[in-house]
Scaffold this motif. Structure first.
Motif, short mmCIF file in Angstrom:
data_model
loop_
_atom_site.label_atom_id
_atom_site.label_comp_id
_atom_site.label_asym_id
_atom_site.label_seq_id
_atom_site.Cartn_x
_atom_site.Cartn_y
_atom_site.Cartn_z
N SER A 1 0.83 -1.21 0.00
CA SER A 1 0.00 0.00 0.00
C SER A 1 0.87 1.27 0.00
O SER A 1 2.08 1.19 0.17
N ASP A 2 0.20 2.43 -0.14
CA ASP A 2 0.92 3.70 -0.06
C ASP A 2 1.53 3.87 1.32
O ASP A 2 2.63 4.43 1.46
N PHE A 3 0.82 3.39 2.34
CA PHE A 3 1.34 3.48 3.71
C PHE A 3 2.70 2.78 3.78
O PHE A 3 3.67 3.32 4.31
N GLU A 4 2.76 1.58 3.21
CA GLU A 4 4.02 0.84 3.25
C GLU A 4 5.12 1.62 2.53
O GLU A 4 6.23 1.77 3.04
N ALA A 5 4.78 2.16 1.35
CA ALA A 5 5.80 2.90 0.58
C ALA A 5 6.31 4.10 1.37
O ALA A 5 7.52 4.36 1.41
N THR A 6 5.39 4.82 2.04
CA THR A 6 5.80 5.99 2.83
C THR A 6 6.72 5.58 3.97
O THR A 6 7.72 6.24 4.25
#
Ligand SMILES: NC(=O)c1ccc[n+]([C@@H]2O[C@H](COP(=O)([O-])OP(=O)(O)OC[C@H]3O[C@@H](n4cnc5c(N)ncnc54)[C@H](O)[C@@H]3O)[C@@H](O)[C@H]2O)c1
Length: 261
Positions: A212-217
């Motif tokens: 997810s975007d959370f993981e990427a951030t």
């Protein structure tokens, strides 16, 4: 650590799962205390397959009677307790700023993080003092260091665990007991295996955060370009509990992949 007796309070899912199995690989006598008895049993079977003697105990770490009963079971079965790992903790209103957190969650988060730590630590100390040895490893969080927004009560509770650990280390060092803390960064489970049916990671976030975007951030904040896995914390807990860390006490070890605020 072969033959040592280790209690992991909250040893069923995610970080606790990783810690339980890391100790199991050392062929210890393992007591897995968890509010989720089914998951604790599952982890105990896995630990036995890895060569540990393992006992699953249903225990709500916020309840002192249950914690005393868990420690008694450990002593009845294995005669001594060498290591306690305090894993139980969490935040109920992740992401909400302080003024939006319901008052009821203040006390429940403090109970889950601080009272659980106090109950379990107090329950093993008389025995460790008598034997003049022991090691207590507690799980706090790197979030308290950065003042991560949305975690005001949780961060305060984790900072309290770090502060109490420093004091306990000085009070009981002369009795041969060491106290240390691990501050994890972001640790996500990697499979359903690592979560009980009731676990928050399964119902809410968990595996869905992978990719997810959370993981990427979060990965962008880490020097090592991946999020943490339960086993990363397991290895650190074994190190701090073992004689390899025999001259380390009162310390907090960040296990974050080099995460910065
Ligand atoms: N996962 C992370 O990214 C992360 C990061 C920093 C710190 N931490 C800390 O690490 C610890 C474990 O986190 P997690 O994400 O693996 O948590 P988790 O929600 O998976 O829970 C860990 C285990 O504790 C058990 N448990 C919950 N309440 C209990 C109670 N009252 N008594 C006994 N057992 C209970 C659960 O059943 C589970 O097996 C917590 O203290 C958490 O604050 C986690």
């Amino acid at each position: 650590m072969r033959g040592k007796t280790v209690i992991v309070s909250g040893g069923g899912s995610n970080i606790g799962y990783g810690i339980s199995l890391a100790f199991a690989e050392e062929a210890v006598n393992l007591v897995i205390g968890d509010i989720d008895e089914a998951q604790a049993r599952k982890v105990a079977r896995k630990a036995q397959a890895l060569g540990a003697q393992a006992l699953a105990v249903k225990c709500d770490a916020r309840e002192n009677d249950q914690v005393s009963a868990m420690v008694k079971k450990a002593l009845d079965e294995f005669k001594e307790v060498d290591v306690l790992v305090n894993v139980v903790g969490g935040a109920s209103d992740y992401g909400l700023p302080f003024t939006e957190k319901p008052r009821e969650s203040w006390r429940s988060d403090l109970d889950l993080n601080i009272i659980s730590f106090l109950n379990c630590t107090r329950a093993v100390l008389d025995h460790m003092i008598e034997r003049k040895r022991g090691s207590v490893v507690s799980i706090a969080s790197e979030a308290q260091k950065h003042g991560e927004p949305g975690l005001s009560i949780y961060n305060g509770a984790k900072a309290a665990i770090i502060a109490m650990t420093r004091t306990l280390a000085r009070e009981y060092g002369e009795h041969g007991i060491r106290f240390n803390v691990i501050a994890p960064g972001i640790i996500l489970p990697t499979s359903d295996e690592e979560m009980g049916e009731l676990n928050g990671w399964r119902s809410g976030l968990g595996l869905s955060l992978r990719g997810s975007d959370f993981e990427a951030t979060m990965v962008a904040r880490c020097a090592i370009k991946r999020l943490g896995r339960p086993g990363d914390i397991g290895k650190a807990a074994v190190f701090l509990a073992s004689e390899c860390a025999g001259y380390i006490t009162g310390q907090t070890l960040s296990v974050t992949g080099g995460m910065i605020g």
